[in-house]
Design a protein around this motif. Structure first.
Motif, mmCIF file in Angstrom:
data_model
loop_
_atom_site.group_PDB
_atom_site.id
_atom_site.type_symbol
_atom_site.label_atom_id
_atom_site.label_comp_id
_atom_site.label_asym_id
_atom_site.label_seq_id
_atom_site.Cartn_x
_atom_site.Cartn_y
_atom_site.Cartn_z
ATOM 1 N N VAL A 25 1.423 2.977 -3.090
ATOM 2 C CA VAL A 25 0.620 2.878 -4.555
ATOM 3 C C VAL A 25 1.460 1.505 -5.299
ATOM 4 O O VAL A 25 0.652 0.690 -5.676
ATOM 5 C CB VAL A 25 0.619 3.810 -5.367
ATOM 6 C CG1 VAL A 25 0.275 3.621 -6.911
ATOM 7 C CG2 VAL A 25 -0.157 5.019 -4.767
ATOM 8 N N ARG A 26 2.739 1.452 -5.150
ATOM 9 C CA ARG A 26 3.492 0.724 -5.802
ATOM 10 C C ARG A 26 3.237 -0.941 -5.333
ATOM 11 O O ARG A 26 2.903 -1.667 -6.146
ATOM 12 C CB ARG A 26 4.929 0.590 -5.841
ATOM 13 C CG ARG A 26 5.499 -0.780 -6.498
ATOM 14 C CD ARG A 26 7.077 -0.067 -6.764
ATOM 15 N NE ARG A 26 7.818 -1.440 -7.419
ATOM 16 C CZ ARG A 26 7.769 -2.052 -8.157
ATOM 17 N NH1 ARG A 26 6.752 -1.558 -9.124
ATOM 18 N NH2 ARG A 26 8.420 -3.138 -8.574
ATOM 19 N N ARG A 29 -0.507 -1.716 -6.215
ATOM 20 C CA ARG A 29 -0.752 -1.970 -7.976
ATOM 21 C C ARG A 29 0.159 -3.113 -8.352
ATOM 22 O O ARG A 29 -0.442 -3.849 -9.367
ATOM 23 C CB ARG A 29 -0.425 -0.821 -8.419
ATOM 24 C CG ARG A 29 -1.283 0.289 -8.393
ATOM 25 C CD ARG A 29 -1.160 1.350 -9.458
ATOM 26 N NE ARG A 29 -1.961 0.811 -10.620
ATOM 27 C CZ ARG A 29 -2.476 1.642 -11.602
ATOM 28 N NH1 ARG A 29 -2.093 2.692 -11.799
ATOM 29 N NH2 ARG A 29 -2.908 1.043 -12.658
ATOM 30 N N HIS A 30 1.137 -3.559 -7.627
ATOM 31 C CA HIS A 30 1.967 -4.473 -8.300
ATOM 32 C C HIS A 30 2.449 -5.677 -7.449
ATOM 33 O O HIS A 30 2.779 -6.747 -7.977
ATOM 34 C CB HIS A 30 3.433 -3.767 -8.777
ATOM 35 C CG HIS A 30 3.167 -2.753 -9.893
ATOM 36 N ND1 HIS A 30 2.438 -2.903 -10.965
ATOM 37 C CD2 HIS A 30 3.002 -1.245 -9.691
ATOM 38 C CE1 HIS A 30 2.282 -1.779 -11.657
ATOM 39 N NE2 HIS A 30 2.661 -0.904 -11.038
ATOM 40 N N ASP A 31 2.385 -5.500 -6.234
ATOM 41 C CA ASP A 31 2.895 -6.672 -5.190
ATOM 42 C C ASP A 31 1.883 -7.409 -4.562
ATOM 43 O O ASP A 31 2.234 -8.432 -4.009
ATOM 44 C CB ASP A 31 3.964 -5.903 -4.242
ATOM 45 C CG ASP A 31 5.169 -5.252 -5.033
ATOM 46 O OD1 ASP A 31 5.461 -5.585 -6.121
ATOM 47 O OD2 ASP A 31 5.588 -4.278 -4.229
ATOM 48 N N CYS A 34 -2.431 -11.017 -5.973
ATOM 49 C CA CYS A 34 -2.281 -11.754 -7.141
ATOM 50 C C CYS A 34 -3.392 -12.484 -7.436
ATOM 51 O O CYS A 34 -4.032 -13.331 -6.520
ATOM 52 C CB CYS A 34 -0.901 -12.465 -7.330
ATOM 53 S SG CYS A 34 0.472 -10.960 -7.155
ATOM 54 N N PRO A 56 -2.004 -9.046 -10.794
ATOM 55 C CA PRO A 56 -2.285 -8.069 -9.725
ATOM 56 C C PRO A 56 -3.671 -7.565 -9.978
ATOM 57 O O PRO A 56 -3.968 -6.707 -10.810
ATOM 58 C CB PRO A 56 -1.148 -6.949 -9.543
ATOM 59 C CG PRO A 56 -0.234 -7.341 -10.459
ATOM 60 C CD PRO A 56 -0.731 -8.360 -11.420
ATOM 61 N N ASP A 59 -4.536 -3.614 -9.611
ATOM 62 C CA ASP A 59 -3.918 -3.016 -10.718
ATOM 63 C C ASP A 59 -4.715 -3.122 -11.896
ATOM 64 O O ASP A 59 -5.020 -2.109 -12.487
ATOM 65 C CB ASP A 59 -2.427 -3.504 -10.780
ATOM 66 C CG ASP A 59 -1.966 -2.683 -12.067
ATOM 67 O OD1 ASP A 59 -1.777 -1.431 -11.803
ATOM 68 O OD2 ASP A 59 -1.600 -3.241 -12.941
ATOM 69 N N TRP A 62 -7.906 -1.054 -11.380
ATOM 70 C CA TRP A 62 -7.613 0.291 -11.709
ATOM 71 C C TRP A 62 -7.322 0.682 -13.112
ATOM 72 O O TRP A 62 -7.781 1.804 -13.579
ATOM 73 C CB TRP A 62 -6.210 0.511 -10.789
ATOM 74 C CG TRP A 62 -5.870 1.918 -10.453
ATOM 75 C CD1 TRP A 62 -5.987 3.128 -11.186
ATOM 76 C CD2 TRP A 62 -5.326 2.261 -9.146
ATOM 77 N NE1 TRP A 62 -5.228 4.352 -10.740
ATOM 78 C CE2 TRP A 62 -4.880 3.572 -9.419
ATOM 79 C CE3 TRP A 62 -4.672 1.616 -8.181
ATOM 80 C CZ2 TRP A 62 -4.108 4.426 -8.301
ATOM 81 C CZ3 TRP A 62 -3.911 2.137 -7.320
ATOM 82 C CH2 TRP A 62 -3.847 3.597 -7.354
ATOM 83 N N ALA A 63 -6.622 -0.155 -13.835
ATOM 84 C CA ALA A 63 -6.041 0.217 -15.209
ATOM 85 C C ALA A 63 -7.257 0.119 -15.994
ATOM 86 O O ALA A 63 -7.484 0.855 -17.228
ATOM 87 C CB ALA A 63 -5.023 -0.827 -15.977
ATOM 88 N N ASP A 66 -9.180 3.449 -15.606
ATOM 89 C CA ASP A 66 -8.285 4.223 -16.349
ATOM 90 C C ASP A 66 -8.501 4.418 -18.012
ATOM 91 O O ASP A 66 -8.647 5.335 -18.700
ATOM 92 C CB ASP A 66 -6.826 4.164 -16.262
ATOM 93 C CG ASP A 66 -6.494 4.777 -14.883
ATOM 94 O OD1 ASP A 66 -7.282 5.865 -14.524
ATOM 95 O OD2 ASP A 66 -5.324 4.431 -14.413
ATOM 96 N N VAL A 91 1.723 -6.332 -15.964
ATOM 97 C CA VAL A 91 3.084 -6.158 -15.619
ATOM 98 C C VAL A 91 4.121 -7.413 -15.048
ATOM 99 O O VAL A 91 5.151 -7.230 -15.374
ATOM 100 C CB VAL A 91 3.106 -5.311 -14.282
ATOM 101 C CG1 VAL A 91 2.688 -3.799 -14.562
ATOM 102 C CG2 VAL A 91 2.278 -5.870 -13.137
#
Length: 165
Positions: A25-26, A29-31, A34, A56, A59, A62-63, A66, A91
């Motif tokens: 997940v990390r 979502r973050h790496d 881009c 990202p 992410d 996804w956000a 949410d 982020v």
């Protein structure tokens, strides 16, 4: 009408050794993935967009899904007169998108815009639908580009959590 889009960065490509089938997940979502994103009101020809190439994009999608759900927590739904707020923090920077829902409308503002700039106002139902469509379209694009991503259980879970409406 709301339009949500993205472009992947050529300056920040994903590492070639990435195993997308087992990415956690990390990483998802973050790496990885881009680029830049935008929200546009096609009727008023107004847009909120990034121009850094470091967002990202998975992410972000996804956000955004949410946030659309979080803005709908009041049991009165679109009849609720009390504003509901949410924030999407990027982020990779100190910037944020701010969402304020009152009745069935959501005002979207960005930190990087002048304070006197009017918000981008969209219907909440449209925001939810477009955010989910954007997420599914993005995943389809990314699975076409990156072998194994479509077999990742995190991606399956994400698609099941936010089905198209």
């Amino acid at each position: 009408m709301l339009d949500i889009g993205y472009s992947l960065s050529r300056r920040f490509p994903d590492p070639p050794q990435t195993d997308y089938r087992s990415a956690d997940v990390r990483a998802l979502r973050h790496d990885l993935f881009c680029g830049d994103v935008y929200l546009a009101d096609t009727e008023t020809d107004r847009e909120l967009s990034t121009a850094r190439g470091t967002v990202p994009v998975l992410d972000f999608a996804w956000a955004l899904c949410d946030i659309a759900e979080r803005l709908d927590r009041d049991p009165l739904g679109s009849r609720a007169s009390k504003p509901q707020y949410a924030e999407l923090d990027f982020v990779e920077s100190a910037d944020s998108l701010h969402f304020a829902r009152r009745f069935g409308w959501v005002d979207v503002t960005a930190d990087w815009l002048p304070a006197d700039e009017p918000p981008l106002t969209v219907n909440h139902g449209e925001l939810r639908r477009e955010a989910r469509d954007f997420l599914h379209d993005l995943i389809a694009d990314l699975t076409d580009i990156h072998e194994g991503l479509g077999d990742n259980p995190v991606v399956w879970d994400l698609q099941a959590r936010f089905p198209r409406v």
